[in-house]
Enzyme design. Sequence first.
Site, PDB file in Angstrom:
ATOM      1  N   TYR A 206     -31.938  70.760  23.668  1.00 56.32           N
ATOM      2  CA  TYR A 206     -32.495  72.206  24.137  1.00 56.32           C
ATOM      3  C   TYR A 206     -33.932  72.329  24.034  1.00 56.32           C
ATOM      4  O   TYR A 206     -34.502  72.271  22.982  1.00 56.32           O
ATOM      5  CB  TYR A 206     -31.466  73.321  23.218  1.00 56.32           C
ATOM      6  CG  TYR A 206     -30.059  73.020  23.180  1.00 56.32           C
ATOM      7  CD1 TYR A 206     -29.629  72.541  24.201  1.00 56.32           C
ATOM      8  CD2 TYR A 206     -29.393  73.654  22.192  1.00 56.32           C
ATOM      9  CE1 TYR A 206     -28.039  72.195  24.224  1.00 56.32           C
ATOM     10  CE2 TYR A 206     -27.957  73.561  22.162  1.00 56.32           C
ATOM     11  CZ  TYR A 206     -27.369  72.696  23.143  1.00 56.32           C
ATOM     12  OH  TYR A 206     -26.021  72.797  23.282  1.00 56.32           O
TER      13      TYR A 206
ATOM     14  N   HIS B 239     -24.030  64.003  22.351  1.00 57.68           N
ATOM     15  CA  HIS B 239     -24.080  65.204  23.143  1.00 57.68           C
ATOM     16  C   HIS B 239     -23.182  64.795  24.540  1.00 57.68           C
ATOM     17  O   HIS B 239     -22.277  65.944  24.851  1.00 57.68           O
ATOM     18  CB  HIS B 239     -25.426  65.374  23.835  1.00 57.68           C
ATOM     19  CG  HIS B 239     -25.662  67.013  24.074  1.00 57.68           C
ATOM     20  ND1 HIS B 239     -26.995  67.582  23.979  1.00 57.68           N
ATOM     21  CD2 HIS B 239     -24.799  67.747  24.687  1.00 57.68           C
ATOM     22  CE1 HIS B 239     -26.597  68.750  24.289  1.00 57.68           C
ATOM     23  NE2 HIS B 239     -25.366  69.201  24.631  1.00 57.68           N
TER      24      HIS B 239
END
Length: 284
Positions: free
Chosen positions: A57, A122
């Site tokens: 992010y 992830h």
Amino acid sequence: MDGTVRTIDLPTQGKIPVLGLGTWRLGEDPALRREEVTAVRAAIAMGYRLIDTAEMYGEGGAEQVVGQAIAEALRAGEVRREALFVVSKVYPHNASRRGTPAACARSLARLGLDRIDLYLLHWRGQFPLAETAEAMRSLVDKGLIAHWGVSNLDTADMEELAAPDCAADQVYYSLGERGPEFSLLPWLRGRGMPLMAYSPIDQGALAEDAGLQNMARRRGVTAAQLALAWVLAQPGVVAIPKAVSETHQRDNLAAAALSLSADELAEIDRLHPPPRRKKPLSMI
């Protein structure tokens, strides 16, 4: 763990709040840094204790936002570190035996913490799951992370991983994307492993759902609150909607306290039917 949100057990001991704050798309614009830090601090002040982020992010920017917000809240005495549950994630291309600890060290530095409470892969990449799991266990042994888990892994991947010490699986799950209910969610429940639902309101799209709006009006809530309350009503599920405005943060917190009747759940099933067959896991 203090706070206003109920918790559920992790299979690796410990507890996790059922509602958290997602931070996808934070940290991408330095000009918004102060505003974003203020938003995360506001969430902490109103009772959020679970904060979800990732090195992806904003290429570490979101972790810096979260770290600054936590540091300011701790200095102000607004929260204790042990009351917070911080989640971050390693990129698949970093998830090797050597790459995982290096990525974790960078995340810890950006967060300004000496421990990440839950560290996730992830999504699946080129490195064997067993290799990543080995690296994760080493981080647990060193006290750098409290728990480890995965994200975007479906039932077959979880069976291949075969790790009872995997603490959670974070996937896209919402009324608009109920696919995980067919096999993944039952598999996780059978092992006491929470499903962490990202985008639980379909990135806000369910707020405009006419059927949910009609139901919500009868309850004096919003369609988005109803959609989030439905996710939180599912046993073994944690939701991490992103919310920057205080209004949305408060609405989401209120949704965590919203109880749905059997009739309401049946009506929602008619509006958004459960899956009747296995389909590939959706990702955003």
